[in-house]
Design a protein around this motif. Structure first.
Motif, short mmCIF file in Angstrom:
data_model
loop_
_atom_site.label_atom_id
_atom_site.label_comp_id
_atom_site.label_asym_id
_atom_site.label_seq_id
_atom_site.Cartn_x
_atom_site.Cartn_y
_atom_site.Cartn_z
N THR A 61 0.78 -1.24 0.00
CA THR A 61 0.00 0.00 0.00
C THR A 61 0.81 1.29 0.00
O THR A 61 0.23 2.35 -0.17
N CYS A 62 2.13 1.20 0.22
CA CYS A 62 2.89 2.45 0.35
C CYS A 62 4.35 2.24 -0.05
O CYS A 62 4.77 1.13 -0.37
N GLY A 63 5.12 3.29 0.02
CA GLY A 63 6.54 3.23 -0.30
C GLY A 63 7.32 2.32 0.63
O GLY A 63 8.29 1.69 0.23
N HIS A 64 6.89 2.24 1.89
CA HIS A 64 7.55 1.34 2.84
C HIS A 64 7.36 -0.11 2.41
O HIS A 64 8.28 -0.91 2.44
N CYS A 65 6.15 -0.44 1.99
CA CYS A 65 5.86 -1.79 1.47
C CYS A 65 6.76 -2.07 0.27
O CYS A 65 7.36 -3.15 0.16
N GLU A 66 6.84 -1.12 -0.64
CA GLU A 66 7.66 -1.29 -1.84
C GLU A 66 9.11 -1.56 -1.46
O GLU A 66 9.74 -2.49 -1.99
N LEU A 99 9.51 -5.05 -0.02
CA LEU A 99 9.41 -6.10 -1.04
C LEU A 99 10.62 -6.10 -1.97
O LEU A 99 11.07 -7.17 -2.39
N ARG A 100 11.17 -4.94 -2.26
CA ARG A 100 12.41 -4.91 -3.06
C ARG A 100 13.53 -5.65 -2.33
O ARG A 100 14.32 -6.37 -2.95
N LYS A 101 13.60 -5.49 -1.01
CA LYS A 101 14.63 -6.18 -0.22
C LYS A 101 14.44 -7.69 -0.24
O LYS A 101 15.41 -8.43 -0.37
N GLU A 125 1.32 -16.73 9.74
CA GLU A 125 1.19 -15.50 10.51
C GLU A 125 1.23 -14.32 9.56
O GLU A 125 2.06 -14.26 8.67
N LYS A 126 0.33 -13.38 9.75
CA LYS A 126 0.30 -12.20 8.88
C LYS A 126 0.98 -11.04 9.60
O LYS A 126 0.60 -10.69 10.69
N ARG A 127 2.00 -10.48 8.98
CA ARG A 127 2.69 -9.33 9.55
C ARG A 127 2.47 -8.18 8.60
O ARG A 127 1.46 -7.52 8.68
N GLY A 128 3.41 -7.92 7.72
CA GLY A 128 3.25 -6.91 6.70
C GLY A 128 3.69 -5.54 7.12
O GLY A 128 4.48 -5.36 8.02
N CYS A 129 3.14 -4.57 6.49
CA CYS A 129 3.58 -3.18 6.61
C CYS A 129 3.01 -2.50 7.84
O CYS A 129 1.98 -2.89 8.38
N CYS A 130 3.64 -1.41 8.19
CA CYS A 130 3.22 -0.60 9.34
C CYS A 130 1.90 0.12 9.10
O CYS A 130 1.24 0.52 10.04
N CYS A 131 1.50 0.28 7.86
CA CYS A 131 0.31 1.07 7.56
C CYS A 131 -0.95 0.23 7.37
O CYS A 131 -1.97 0.75 6.97
N ARG A 132 -0.87 -1.06 7.63
CA ARG A 132 -2.07 -1.89 7.50
C ARG A 132 -2.60 -2.23 8.85
O ARG A 132 -2.02 -2.25 9.84
#
Length: 84
Positions: free
Chosen positions: A10-15, A18-20, A77-84
Motif C-alpha cells: 500500500t505504500c513506499g515502505h511496502c515497496e 518487497l524490493r529487499k 502469521e500475517k505481519r506486513g507493513c506498518c500502515c495496514r
C-alpha cells in the motif's frame, strides 16, 4: 518475466520491503513496482515460487499473475507493513 499481485502493498515502505526480499532471492533481479496496481514484475532466472514464498514470509499476500503456482507455502502469521 514474473508478475506478482500484492494487494496488501500500500505504500513506499511496502515497496522498499518487497524490493529487499526480492533481492534476497536474487540480487541481480530487475524489479518493476507498480504501486497503484499493486503489482511486482520481476526479471529473473530463479524459480518464481521462491519469490512468492519470500513475499509471503515478509507478511504479504502474493498472488501470481500467469502460470506460477501461488499457493506454495501458505503463511501462518500475517505481519506486513506498518500502515495496514
Amino acid at each position: 518475466m514474473i508478475s506478482i499481485e500484492v494487494k496488501d502493498m500500500t505504500c513506499g515502505h511496502c515497496e522498499a520491503t518487497l524490493r529487499k526480499v526480492i533481492a534476497a532471492v536474487d540480487a541481480s533481479a530487475a524489479v518493476k513496482v507498480d504501486l497503484s496496481a499493486r503489482r511486482l514484475q520481476i526479471e529473473s532466472d530463479e524459480d518464481p515460487v521462491q519469490f512468492l514464498d519470500a513475499v509471503r514470509a515478509a507478511g504479504y499476500s502474493p498472488a501470481a499473475v500467469g502460470t506460477v503456482t501461488a499457493n506454495a507455502g501458505e503463511a501462518k502469521e500475517k505481519r506486513g507493513c506498518c500502515c495496514r
